[in-house]
Design an enzyme around this catalytic site. Sequence first.
Site, PDB file in Angstrom:
ATOM      1  N   GLY A  16     103.413  24.040  25.864  1.00 23.39           N
ATOM      2  CA  GLY A  16     103.686  22.612  25.713  1.00 23.39           C
ATOM      3  C   GLY A  16     104.554  22.317  24.509  1.00 23.39           C
ATOM      4  O   GLY A  16     105.525  21.553  24.594  1.00 23.39           O
ATOM      5  N   CYS A  43      99.351  31.328  26.906  1.00 17.41           N
ATOM      6  CA  CYS A  43      99.893  31.798  28.184  1.00 17.41           C
ATOM      7  C   CYS A  43     100.617  33.131  28.035  1.00 17.41           C
ATOM      8  O   CYS A  43     100.326  34.087  28.746  1.00 17.41           O
ATOM      9  CB  CYS A  43     100.826  30.734  28.764  1.00 17.41           C
ATOM     10  SG  CYS A  43     101.703  31.300  30.223  1.00 17.41           S
ATOM     11  N   CYS A  48      97.714  33.864  30.657  1.00 20.51           N
ATOM     12  CA  CYS A  48      98.287  34.026  32.010  1.00 20.51           C
ATOM     13  C   CYS A  48      99.119  35.295  32.197  1.00 20.51           C
ATOM     14  O   CYS A  48      98.930  36.032  33.167  1.00 20.51           O
ATOM     15  CB  CYS A  48      99.195  32.842  32.342  1.00 20.51           C
ATOM     16  SG  CYS A  48      98.610  31.257  31.770  1.00 20.51           S
ATOM     17  N   LYS A  51      97.348  38.719  31.463  1.00 22.99           N
ATOM     18  CA  LYS A  51      96.283  38.773  32.488  1.00 22.99           C
ATOM     19  C   LYS A  51      96.861  39.163  33.843  1.00 22.99           C
ATOM     20  O   LYS A  51      96.310  39.999  34.540  1.00 22.99           O
ATOM     21  CB  LYS A  51      95.589  37.408  32.531  1.00 22.99           C
ATOM     22  CG  LYS A  51      94.451  37.224  33.516  1.00 22.99           C
ATOM     23  CD  LYS A  51      94.842  36.808  34.907  1.00 22.99           C
ATOM     24  CE  LYS A  51      95.737  35.624  35.037  1.00 22.99           C
ATOM     25  NZ  LYS A  51      95.132  34.340  34.760  1.00 22.99           N
ATOM     26  N   TYR A 180      87.080  30.502  35.560  1.00 25.81           N
ATOM     27  CA  TYR A 180      88.328  31.218  35.827  1.00 25.81           C
ATOM     28  C   TYR A 180      88.336  32.609  35.167  1.00 25.81           C
ATOM     29  O   TYR A 180      88.621  33.605  35.792  1.00 25.81           O
ATOM     30  CB  TYR A 180      89.500  30.458  35.199  1.00 25.81           C
ATOM     31  CG  TYR A 180      90.081  29.296  35.939  1.00 25.81           C
ATOM     32  CD1 TYR A 180      91.268  29.426  36.636  1.00 25.81           C
ATOM     33  CD2 TYR A 180      89.487  28.039  35.889  1.00 25.81           C
ATOM     34  CE1 TYR A 180      91.863  28.352  37.267  1.00 25.81           C
ATOM     35  CE2 TYR A 180      90.074  26.948  36.524  1.00 25.81           C
ATOM     36  CZ  TYR A 180      91.263  27.113  37.208  1.00 25.81           C
ATOM     37  OH  TYR A 180      91.850  26.051  37.837  1.00 25.81           O
ATOM     38  N   GLU A 184      88.228  36.300  36.934  1.00 25.33           N
ATOM     39  CA  GLU A 184      89.479  37.070  36.900  1.00 25.33           C
ATOM     40  C   GLU A 184      89.268  38.423  36.223  1.00 25.33           C
ATOM     41  O   GLU A 184      89.726  39.460  36.712  1.00 25.33           O
ATOM     42  CB  GLU A 184      90.567  36.270  36.171  1.00 25.33           C
ATOM     43  CG  GLU A 184      91.045  35.073  36.980  1.00 25.33           C
ATOM     44  CD  GLU A 184      92.182  34.280  36.359  1.00 25.33           C
ATOM     45  OE1 GLU A 184      92.798  33.481  37.070  1.00 25.33           O
ATOM     46  OE2 GLU A 184      92.450  34.448  35.145  1.00 25.33           O
ATOM     47  N   ARG A 207      82.127  26.421  39.366  1.00 26.85           N
ATOM     48  CA  ARG A 207      81.734  25.016  39.539  1.00 26.85           C
ATOM     49  C   ARG A 207      82.996  24.145  39.526  1.00 26.85           C
ATOM     50  O   ARG A 207      83.914  24.385  38.747  1.00 26.85           O
ATOM     51  CB  ARG A 207      80.795  24.593  38.400  1.00 26.85           C
ATOM     52  CG  ARG A 207      80.261  23.178  38.548  1.00 26.85           C
ATOM     53  CD  ARG A 207      79.054  22.978  37.651  1.00 26.85           C
ATOM     54  NE  ARG A 207      79.346  23.187  36.246  1.00 26.85           N
ATOM     55  CZ  ARG A 207      79.864  22.265  35.435  1.00 26.85           C
ATOM     56  NH1 ARG A 207      80.150  21.067  35.884  1.00 26.85           N
ATOM     57  NH2 ARG A 207      80.093  22.536  34.157  1.00 26.85           N
ATOM     58  N   HIS A 438     105.129  33.460  62.101  1.00 22.08           N
ATOM     59  CA  HIS A 438     104.270  34.494  62.675  1.00 22.08           C
ATOM     60  C   HIS A 438     104.859  35.879  62.469  1.00 22.08           C
ATOM     61  O   HIS A 438     106.076  36.023  62.535  1.00 22.08           O
ATOM     62  CB  HIS A 438     104.128  34.198  64.176  1.00 22.08           C
ATOM     63  CG  HIS A 438     103.220  35.146  64.874  1.00 22.08           C
ATOM     64  ND1 HIS A 438     101.846  35.106  64.718  1.00 22.08           N
ATOM     65  CD2 HIS A 438     103.489  36.160  65.734  1.00 22.08           C
ATOM     66  CE1 HIS A 438     101.307  36.055  65.455  1.00 22.08           C
ATOM     67  NE2 HIS A 438     102.278  36.713  66.082  1.00 22.08           N
ATOM     68  N   GLU A 443     100.044  31.120  58.604  1.00 20.23           N
ATOM     69  CA  GLU A 443     100.243  30.364  59.844  1.00 20.23           C
ATOM     70  C   GLU A 443      98.952  29.679  60.270  1.00 20.23           C
ATOM     71  O   GLU A 443      98.969  28.644  60.941  1.00 20.23           O
ATOM     72  CB  GLU A 443     100.771  31.266  60.960  1.00 20.23           C
ATOM     73  CG  GLU A 443      99.792  32.282  61.498  1.00 20.23           C
ATOM     74  CD  GLU A 443     100.414  33.151  62.597  1.00 20.23           C
ATOM     75  OE1 GLU A 443     100.802  32.592  63.627  1.00 20.23           O
ATOM     76  OE2 GLU A 443     100.517  34.377  62.403  1.00 20.23           O
TER      77      GLU A 443
HETATM   78  P1  NDP Z   1      85.692  27.537  32.541  1.00 17.76           P
HETATM   79  O1  NDP Z   1      85.505  26.187  32.006  1.00 17.76           O
HETATM   80  O2  NDP Z   1      86.547  27.745  33.746  1.00 17.76           O
HETATM   81  O3  NDP Z   1      84.282  28.177  32.861  1.00 17.76           O
HETATM   82  C1  NDP Z   1      83.296  28.302  31.887  1.00 17.76           C
HETATM   83  C2  NDP Z   1      82.102  28.984  32.502  1.00 17.76           C
HETATM   84  O4  NDP Z   1      81.154  29.294  31.491  1.00 17.76           O
HETATM   85  C3  NDP Z   1      81.400  28.128  33.528  1.00 17.76           C
HETATM   86  O5  NDP Z   1      81.011  28.952  34.590  1.00 17.76           O
HETATM   87  C4  NDP Z   1      80.192  27.582  32.748  1.00 17.76           C
HETATM   88  O6  NDP Z   1      79.070  27.350  33.548  1.00 17.76           O
HETATM   89  C5  NDP Z   1      79.890  28.759  31.833  1.00 17.76           C
HETATM   90  N1  NDP Z   1      79.213  28.356  30.604  1.00 17.76           N
HETATM   91  C6  NDP Z   1      79.526  27.337  29.778  1.00 17.76           C
HETATM   92  N2  NDP Z   1      78.695  27.316  28.725  1.00 17.76           N
HETATM   93  C7  NDP Z   1      77.840  28.344  28.891  1.00 17.76           C
HETATM   94  C8  NDP Z   1      76.752  28.848  28.133  1.00 17.76           C
HETATM   95  N3  NDP Z   1      76.377  28.277  26.991  1.00 17.76           N
HETATM   96  N4  NDP Z   1      76.099  29.923  28.610  1.00 17.76           N
HETATM   97  C9  NDP Z   1      76.452  30.498  29.767  1.00 17.76           C
HETATM   98  N5  NDP Z   1      77.483  30.087  30.529  1.00 17.76           N
HETATM   99  C10 NDP Z   1      78.163  29.010  30.088  1.00 17.76           C
HETATM  100  O7  NDP Z   1      86.206  28.391  31.313  1.00 17.76           O
HETATM  101  P2  NDP Z   1      87.055  29.707  31.188  1.00 17.76           P
HETATM  102  O8  NDP Z   1      86.769  30.217  29.839  1.00 17.76           O
HETATM  103  O9  NDP Z   1      86.852  30.615  32.334  1.00 17.76           O
HETATM  104  O10 NDP Z   1      88.542  29.167  31.258  1.00 17.76           O
HETATM  105  C11 NDP Z   1      88.952  28.094  30.424  1.00 17.76           C
HETATM  106  C12 NDP Z   1      90.040  27.302  31.074  1.00 17.76           C
HETATM  107  O11 NDP Z   1      91.260  28.028  30.989  1.00 17.76           O
HETATM  108  C13 NDP Z   1      89.853  27.063  32.569  1.00 17.76           C
HETATM  109  O12 NDP Z   1      89.043  25.970  32.846  1.00 17.76           O
HETATM  110  C14 NDP Z   1      91.259  26.861  33.040  1.00 17.76           C
HETATM  111  O13 NDP Z   1      91.577  25.526  32.836  1.00 17.76           O
HETATM  112  C15 NDP Z   1      92.057  27.766  32.113  1.00 17.76           C
HETATM  113  N6  NDP Z   1      92.391  29.042  32.795  1.00 17.76           N
HETATM  114  C16 NDP Z   1      93.219  29.001  33.888  1.00 17.76           C
HETATM  115  C17 NDP Z   1      93.555  30.166  34.547  1.00 17.76           C
HETATM  116  C18 NDP Z   1      94.425  30.088  35.744  1.00 17.76           C
HETATM  117  O14 NDP Z   1      95.157  29.111  35.902  1.00 17.76           O
HETATM  118  N7  NDP Z   1      94.384  31.076  36.645  1.00 17.76           N
HETATM  119  C19 NDP Z   1      93.057  31.457  34.115  1.00 17.76           C
HETATM  120  C20 NDP Z   1      92.179  31.380  32.975  1.00 17.76           C
HETATM  121  C21 NDP Z   1      91.874  30.205  32.352  1.00 17.76           C
HETATM  122  P3  NDP Z   1      78.811  25.925  34.263  1.00 17.76           P
HETATM  123  O15 NDP Z   1      79.697  25.921  35.454  1.00 17.76           O
HETATM  124  O16 NDP Z   1      77.368  25.991  34.589  1.00 17.76           O
HETATM  125  O17 NDP Z   1      79.150  24.880  33.265  1.00 17.76           O
END
Ligand code: NDP
Length: 461
Positions: A16, A43, A48, A51, A180, A184, A207, A438, A443
């Site tokens: 950004g 990134c 990204c 990764k 995510y 991943e 979620r 196809h 498709e």
């Molecule tokens: P996310 O917000 O995607 O997921 C966090 C996870 O950690 C959830 O499953 C959450 O559970 C869990 N969690 C949160 N707090 C606790 C805790 N205290 N104890 C146990 N589990 C917990 O975060 P990420 O770190 O995976 O990624 C961050 C952000 O980065 C993403 O949201 C996305 O926006 C971006 N990203 C994008 C990618 C892509 O475009 N391919 C790749 C990687 C990152 P619950 O669901 O229960 O809250």
Amino acid sequence: MAAYDYDLFVIGAGSGGVRAARLAAMTGARVGVAEEHRVGGTCVIRGCVPKKFMVYASEVSQQLKVAEGYGWSHAEHSFDWARFIADKDKEIARLSGIYVTNLQNAGAEMVHAKARLKDAHTVELVDKDQEVTAEKILIATGGRPWKPADVEGIEHAIVSDDAFHLERLPKSIVIAGGGYIAVEFAGIFNGLGVETTLVHRGPNILRGFDDNVRAHLAEEMEKRGIKVILGCQHKAIEKTADGYVSRMSSGADIPSELVMFAVGREPYVEGLGLESAGVELDETGAVKVDAYSKTTASNIWAVGDVTNRINLTPVAIREGAAFAETVFRDNPTSFDHEMVAAAVFSQPPIGTVGLTEADARHACRKVDIYLSKFRPMKTTFYGGDERCLIKLVVNGETDQLLGCHVVGPDAPEIIQMAAIALKMGVTKTQWDSTCAVHPTLAEELVTMREKYLPPELGAVA
Ligand code: NDP
């Protein structure tokens, strides 16, 4: 003589910040950019891009299995982690260099330092014993992984930043989280031959994604050998002679050579001095901004993950571009955060755009679902049992396509094109009038004619 050293000072040279700095500088503005780490941000340096290289590396093991199914036979294979990491670092250094060159070519000035606001127009360059002044300031410092302090022994766990620099691959890993990054990296480590266990506190992973997508991915991950444990979380991590043991809320003890926490990221605002400049945070700790990315200080803006809107690279880039257009071209432009497509580079990957079924049912009176789960032809040939999932969410009253979700090979590539149609407000009738290509997996998207009802409501309508 100008009243300030710079017309714009950008804090953070990630996606950004760099986009905004370049576009502003190209209008002739005097632009300075401070970055405390390497240019490129999350990134390019620790997100990204590296990764995706790791995903590519790890997918080869699956491709080798497929190759056998197609008549290839091959000798023993081995994977050289150290060589891969060295090559990955070389490529990341090259890309970071391109970012620096692009900034310079646009006429922006780079400063390698941590920046701290002293007031709304003064930036202290920490450890440089220097201050600069700017008429306008842009905060683009991104986010950082966090770890829960209430887990005993949490200091033993690595986060995603560390995963890019492991000296060697562990034999086994426990990954905490269901977002995510957790899914991943579970795919990456599993594909590279590491015995991988994913533990997540919720009833299913990812979620916020469509429920069919969540269930399907968890199933497919297990088919590929990842152990997915739901409904429990870490109480403690204890060091053992050959690694660690994760003590779980369920009472289970899971031994592994490495433990990784991927439980979210937080806006990086620490030590920025925002309070000295009148920049307020919201309840999540992110910088509060309006639709034009302006903060609560009239000459300070913020874009990207530090604002915790949609934390994706292309969104940060668009927010940065909209800021430059608004402020330096006098053309008020706000980025539209609706219908932003996303990809999860899990194995298999996900492509998604628009509403989930649950969100659509909440928002609309009548919702039609089209869902298909099938073995792609590449897989049926060799008798594999991996399945794809394609789901369309349609407004049953207006026929508008509200959501499109794909799990399977090339889903991220497919969803980019689907997103164009959804963003334009395509109806299911228009969508279906598009002739199929196809034989492809995609498709199936334009050939789903029968409405889906969940099994408990009686199969297909
Ligand atoms: P996310 O917000 O995607 O997921 C966090 C996870 O950690 C959830 O499953 C959450 O559970 C869990 N969690 C949160 N707090 C606790 C805790 N205290 N104890 C146990 N589990 C917990 O975060 P990420 O770190 O995976 O990624 C961050 C952000 O980065 C993403 O949201 C996305 O926006 C971006 N990203 C994008 C990618 C892509 O475009 N391919 C790749 C990687 C990152 P619950 O669901 O229960 O809250």
